[in-house]
Design an enzyme around this catalytic site. Structure first.
Site, PDB file in Angstrom:
ATOM      1  N   CYS A 165      47.856 -12.636  36.774  1.00 23.69           N
ATOM      2  CA  CYS A 165      47.023 -13.678  37.382  1.00 23.69           C
ATOM      3  C   CYS A 165      46.400 -13.252  38.708  1.00 23.69           C
ATOM      4  O   CYS A 165      45.202 -13.439  38.943  1.00 23.69           O
ATOM      5  CB  CYS A 165      47.829 -14.956  37.572  1.00 23.69           C
ATOM      6  SG  CYS A 165      49.457 -14.703  38.297  1.00 23.69           S
ATOM      7  N   GLN A 205      50.770 -16.978  46.704  1.00 23.94           N
ATOM      8  CA  GLN A 205      50.852 -17.332  45.294  1.00 23.94           C
ATOM      9  C   GLN A 205      51.621 -18.618  45.024  1.00 23.94           C
ATOM     10  O   GLN A 205      52.684 -18.865  45.602  1.00 23.94           O
ATOM     11  CB  GLN A 205      51.457 -16.149  44.513  1.00 23.94           C
ATOM     12  CG  GLN A 205      50.510 -14.957  44.500  1.00 23.94           C
ATOM     13  CD  GLN A 205      50.994 -13.783  43.664  1.00 23.94           C
ATOM     14  OE1 GLN A 205      51.069 -12.680  44.167  1.00 23.94           O
ATOM     15  NE2 GLN A 205      51.288 -14.013  42.404  1.00 23.94           N
ATOM     16  N   LYS A 245      51.788  -4.179  39.912  1.00 24.62           N
ATOM     17  CA  LYS A 245      50.806  -4.640  38.921  1.00 24.62           C
ATOM     18  C   LYS A 245      49.413  -4.749  39.539  1.00 24.62           C
ATOM     19  O   LYS A 245      48.424  -4.331  38.933  1.00 24.62           O
ATOM     20  CB  LYS A 245      51.195  -6.034  38.395  1.00 24.62           C
ATOM     21  CG  LYS A 245      52.359  -6.074  37.439  1.00 24.62           C
ATOM     22  CD  LYS A 245      52.562  -7.550  37.023  1.00 24.62           C
ATOM     23  CE  LYS A 245      53.979  -7.859  36.651  1.00 24.62           C
ATOM     24  NZ  LYS A 245      54.218  -9.326  36.529  1.00 24.62           N
ATOM     25  N   HIS A 285      46.392 -19.549  43.141  1.00 26.45           N
ATOM     26  CA  HIS A 285      46.746 -18.559  44.161  1.00 26.45           C
ATOM     27  C   HIS A 285      45.619 -18.388  45.171  1.00 26.45           C
ATOM     28  O   HIS A 285      44.440 -18.463  44.818  1.00 26.45           O
ATOM     29  CB  HIS A 285      46.963 -17.185  43.515  1.00 26.45           C
ATOM     30  CG  HIS A 285      48.072 -17.117  42.520  1.00 26.45           C
ATOM     31  ND1 HIS A 285      49.122 -18.002  42.491  1.00 26.45           N
ATOM     32  CD2 HIS A 285      48.294 -16.223  41.520  1.00 26.45           C
ATOM     33  CE1 HIS A 285      49.948 -17.653  41.501  1.00 26.45           C
ATOM     34  NE2 HIS A 285      49.467 -16.598  40.898  1.00 26.45           N
ATOM     35  N   ASN A 314      45.817 -20.128  38.742  1.00 28.49           N
ATOM     36  CA  ASN A 314      46.571 -19.024  38.151  1.00 28.49           C
ATOM     37  C   ASN A 314      46.950 -19.290  36.697  1.00 28.49           C
ATOM     38  O   ASN A 314      47.209 -18.356  35.940  1.00 28.49           O
ATOM     39  CB  ASN A 314      47.836 -18.745  38.967  1.00 28.49           C
ATOM     40  CG  ASN A 314      48.724 -19.963  39.108  1.00 28.49           C
ATOM     41  OD1 ASN A 314      48.267 -21.014  39.589  1.00 28.49           O
ATOM     42  ND2 ASN A 314      49.973 -19.867  38.700  1.00 28.49           N
TER      43      ASN A 314
END
Lengths: 360, 360
Positions: free
Chosen positions: B129, B156, B221, B254, B328
């Site tokens: 996301c 987030q 990520k 987010h 998100n």
């Protein structure tokens, strides 16, 4: 031993009440305490070391006989009253932004630039909360390795906007939990036109926007105050500093992600961690294997600045990241102010010089 | 016109329920819908286009006759079932991290690298996301001016950790408002040992820490997915990317502060804003004179990614900042997944090739 008549200006606010408790716990020999506020709060009773003290309305005459003023009642109040206090022989430590950028006014974090206190002309400024906690961590790194660049993103608690903002967050949070509509009146900042819900929301505006529309005044402060404190020059180009300031729905203690590039190739993560662990006023909380890192609810009520997630930037050699948390009302405000006053007392600097600074 | 038998794996979760509603609103001609989940949720009834659909326990045989699978039940479930679905002729769009880094699996944001879909071998991954909303904004800038460096700090929402984390935030918030103790059991992440209060707190840990102890898996990520999507190489050095990921006490959408350095000296803020305003899936909300900037509570429920506070970095020529907000659970998950499925349908790619990818 000299004892001091102390006045607290703005005694009833979120910072003011903490100025009282930090002064109670300080090493300063206090002869008397005067609690000053607006007419609205006059008559209210607060405790100092267990005794009732009645809040008085601040007037120029209130500062007669006062040795030391600790001020946190807003910039316009400081501008109005601190020159009056200095005229009457009081040394003032000011937590507002009123005089921070005046060349005649030292801007002091005791762990970083205590020596600037020796040049005071009656008024000493306390830096902005988000600046203090970052600089107290950057300074030991700067001293050892030099610094080329700093990029900071803040996660700031609502108490930085005062007790009324803190109340607003709690009311809004309950309204959201009840499924009710919120009715924001204060945040992001009293001084601007529109107000937005802060509960369960993020607001990328702290203070008003600068004229260019690009930066908020809070971001401007973080850049220029950092340079004045660390480099003695608010426009210095030696260290590049940029900031983005965001208000988050927490009550007390700001978080900051800080990216920094050191000048010295010999720096490494372990040595930087050691510099931080050894730095006065800083506590290293960095053990990711055991999920140890600074958290605002743990920092609340503590005088130290907490740092963790210290790590190299794999993409940029000589660059690092850290996560910094501190109680914005204590090290970011009341404690740093009282700490300055303690140093003034210890170094026999509680006296107004012959060329006092009386504002502009 | 071909119509599709669609299965949703993980249909009862925070993303799963949104996969259902995004599929309802999509252009995909749906012949039948199968809702799959764990044995625990089997028998539950959910609606699809007004009709009751009974949730079934996912089994390899569940995918017989299915053309298209939309999966969001966790990495281990995807690893177990998606190869079974591919074997049975179904094309799978997976919202978990299970296959994202496999060279055989396209990692797709339709606005950015739709063409990668043409190389699919049965499984297509949906990016993380926080990666999606950043890359959908960086891509138009990269296309026009090139990019040298990106430094991102995330803010987030807890829904990224699932519906149970969202429930935990709301329970904890009420406990704090009541002056009660909290009892955290999920956040920062189910997969780690210690759990901390998230209500009115910040946690600089999303997902578990990598072996080196420096980065969280979420940060890893953001770095490597961004490179795979934009540069087709997860270890590319062309664009330096670094990330710090922090969980904040908000429910959905987010926030991200993104610092980026462009390669082309001819770039300027106005042109960058124009590129963003013209970019598909991006809405420019940037008028600081009227306090207009993206906010999570405004982005919630919307498919677009919102960007504001676009501005030059006065200290670093060729560098800029922006503030990016997106839901998100939608663009970061369910909508991007359904959007990929829409493109597969439009380009006649809902067919498993002769050399299917069946995992490792």
């Amino acid at each position: 031993m000299r004892e001091f008549n102390v006045a607290i200006l703005g005694a009833t606010g979120a910072v003011g009440t903490r100025l009282i408790s930090q002064l109670e716990q300080s090493t300063i020999p206090v002869k008397s305490v005067k609690l000053l506020a607006s007419a609205h709060s006059a008559g209210k009773k607060l405790k100092f070391k267990g005794r009732d003290v009645t809040v008085e309305e601040a007037k120029p005459e209130s500062f007669e006989g006062v040795d030391l003023v600790l001020a946190s009642a807003g910039g316009s109040i400081s501008k109005k009253f601190l020159p009056e206090a200095v005229k009457r022989g009081a040394v003032c430590v000011d937590n507002t932004s009123a005089f921070r950028m005046e060349p005649e006014v030292p801007l002091v974090i005791p762990e970083v630039n205590e020596k600037a206190l020796y040049n005071h002309r009656g008024i000493i400024s306390n830096p902005n909360c988000s600046t203090i906690q970052m600089v107290v961590c950057l300074n030991p790194i700067y001293k050892k390795y030099g610094l080329k660049q700093v990029i900071v993103s803040t996660y700031q608690a609502v108490s930085g906007a005062g007790q009324s903002a803190l109340n607003e967050l709690m009311e809004e949070s309950q309204q959201v939990l009840n499924g009710e509509k919120t009715d924001p009146k204060i945040l992001p900042t009293k001084g601007d036109k529109k107000h937005y819900q802060q509960a369960f929301n993020l607001l990328p505006q702290i203070d008003v926007f600068e004229q260019d529309g690009y930066y908020t005044h809070e971001e401007w402060k973080m850049i220029h105050e950092t340079k004045k404190i660390m480099l003695d020059d608010m426009d210095a180009k030696d260290i590049k500093v940029t900031a983005t300031c965001v208000r988050v729905p927490i009550r007390i203690a700001h978080g900051e992600t800080v990216y920094f590039e050191v000048a010295d190739d010999n720096a490494n993560t372990d040595e930087i961690k050691k510099s931080l662990a050894d730095a006065p006023g800083v506590v290293l909380q960095d053990d990711t294997a055991h999920q140890i890192y600074p958290q605002p609810i743990e920092a609340e009520g503590k005088r130290e600045t907490f740092v963790g997630r210290v790590r190299p930037d794999y993409e940029n050699e000589g660059s690092y990241h850290m996560w910094v948390v501190s109680d914005n009302l204590l090290k970011g405000a009341a404690w740093n102010t009282v700490q300055i006053a303690e140093r003034l007392v210890a170094d026999d600097l509680v006296r107004v010089p012959d060329n006092p600074y009386l504002g502009k």
